[in-house]
Design a protein around this motif. Structure first.
Motif, PDB file in Angstrom:
ATOM      1  N   CYS A 282       0.811  -1.226   0.000  1.00 59.87           N
ATOM      2  CA  CYS A 282       0.000   0.000   0.000  1.00 59.87           C
ATOM      3  C   CYS A 282       0.838   1.266   0.000  1.00 59.87           C
ATOM      4  CB  CYS A 282      -0.937  -0.002   1.201  1.00 59.87           C
ATOM      5  SG  CYS A 282      -2.207  -1.274   1.147  1.00 59.87           S
ATOM      6  N   GLU A 283       1.912   1.274   0.788  1.00 55.56           N
ATOM      7  CA  GLU A 283       2.663   2.511   0.981  1.00 55.56           C
ATOM      8  C   GLU A 283       3.838   2.663   0.013  1.00 55.56           C
ATOM      9  OE1 GLU A 283       3.853   2.902   5.010  1.00 55.56           O
ATOM     10  OE2 GLU A 283       1.801   3.133   5.771  1.00 55.56           O
ATOM     11  N   LYS A 284       4.286   1.561  -0.599  1.00 50.57           N
ATOM     12  CA  LYS A 284       5.496   1.655  -1.412  1.00 50.57           C
ATOM     13  C   LYS A 284       5.268   1.238  -2.857  1.00 50.57           C
ATOM     14  CE  LYS A 284       8.396   1.137   2.662  1.00 50.57           C
ATOM     15  NZ  LYS A 284       9.431   0.359   3.379  1.00 50.57           N
ATOM     16  N   LYS A 287       2.638   3.434  -4.586  1.00 48.69           N
ATOM     17  CA  LYS A 287       3.087   4.821  -4.727  1.00 48.69           C
ATOM     18  C   LYS A 287       4.363   4.918  -5.555  1.00 48.69           C
ATOM     19  CE  LYS A 287       0.986   6.404  -0.409  1.00 48.69           C
ATOM     20  NZ  LYS A 287       1.221   7.022   0.920  1.00 48.69           N
TER      21      LYS A 287
END
Length: 333
Positions: A282-284, A287
């Motif tokens: 989700c975060e890496k 993005k």
């Protein structure tokens, strides 16, 4: 937390639990030092934290009871007053239905046992924390670099230095993250799950996955077979309105839950296959963080990635059996 699990775990529940955890950690003293009023307050807060757990257990056990009493019972018993819609007009048909019923009962009972066992182990197993040793302390000058870190740690802060936690005042191993609800850093943190009242991390991820895996099988079987009960009840003139409504609502709600759980299970199988955690995805990856078009911890093969997540022995991959060594979780190849 992954988008798929948001179907199961709403933002409102997470926010409420996060506020409760913050209240426990910051505004209330330890149990031994608390006054009577404060102890009552602590008990009430822990009851709220355990509420999602109780809801989950109620749904799991309640769904099993509904399946056995309204569907399996009539397949196994084969009594003379069985509704005509089942078409048990011969001994062979009754025998086949009874065999089917026993097979479904064994599968559902086995799945229920493993779901409950895996849930308890995921709930009460520490996901793993950063050791309280000098090696992981952030020096007073704020410089968290060391030659050993440079050799063994792959993840870096935005400035290119070894990652550290401002809350825990420790250096972070690869894949470790701080959880605001647990108020600590957890090793290979996947996400915080309110349904087990614990973080999912290095030492309990397998238990969490096994719970979701067998939950998917159980709900999938429910969805694939319980529709017969729905047809029977709706076509039986002796069925009451209350029973019809109850069966329709049960099948509809559990089917909706099943779609979410099965989708969540597929999502985690994909993550294991590619050696991602939910946070990393989700975060890496989403993005487009440099280095995360492919997991830097990928073992090169699907088999290697499954071994990395579920243990070296494939025979116990889908059993809630411990496969992690106490010293693991700090460094990854």
């Amino acid at each position: 937390m992954g988008e798929t699990e948001q179907l199961l775990n709403s933002n409102s529940i997470s926010k409420v639990c996060e506020n409760i955890e913050a209240d426990l950690n910051n505004n209330l003293p330890p149990w031994k030092e608390a006054s009577f009023t404060q102890k009552v307050h602590i008990i009430v807060l822990y009851c709220f934290i355990c509420l999602p757990v109780l809801v989950l257990l109620s749904v799991v056990i309640g769904g099993y009871i509904i399946y056995v009493t309204l569907y399996i019972y009539y397949l196994i018993e084969g009594e003379d007053d069985t509704p005509e819609i089942y078409y048990f007009h011969s001994d062979e048909e009754k025998s086949n239905a009874r065999l089917r019923g026993y097979i479904f009962l064994i599968i559902q009972t086995w799945c229920l046992f493993l779901v409950l066992l895996s849930h308890s182990r995921a709930m009460f197993t520490d996901p793993g924390k950063i050791p309280d040793t000098h090696q992981w302390e952030v020096p007073s000058d704020g410089n968290s670099e060391s030659s050993e870190d440079n050799k063994q740690l792959a993840e870096r802060s935005k400035k290119g230095s070894t990652r550290s936690c401002n809350h825990c005042k420790k250096k972070k191993p690869d894949r470790a993250h701080h959880c605001r609800q647990c108020n600590r850093c957890n090793l290979k943190m996947d996400h915080h799950c309110n349904w087990i009242a614990n973080c999912v991390g290095y030492f309990n991820y397998k238990y969490f996955f096994v719970m979701v895996f067998y939950g998917s099988i159980s709900i999938g079987l429910f969805m694939a077979t319980f529709w017969e009960c729905l047809v029977v009840v709706l076509n039986d003139t002796d069925s009451s309105t209350v029973l019809c409504t109850f069966v329709i609502l049960s099948y509809s709600l559990i089917s909706l839950l099943g779609i979410a759980v099965i989708g969540f299970c597929i999502f985690h199988i994909w993550q294991i296959k590619n050696n991602y955690t939910t946070i990393e995805f989700c975060e890496k990856k989403r993005k487009n963080i440099p280095g995360y078009t492919k997991s830097p911890f990928d073992q090169g093969t699907i088999y290697g990635n499954f071994k990395n997540a579920l243990g070296d022995n494939p025979l116990i991959w889908f059993l809630p059996i411990n496969c992690k060594k106490p010293e693991d979780g700090l460094y990854f190849k």
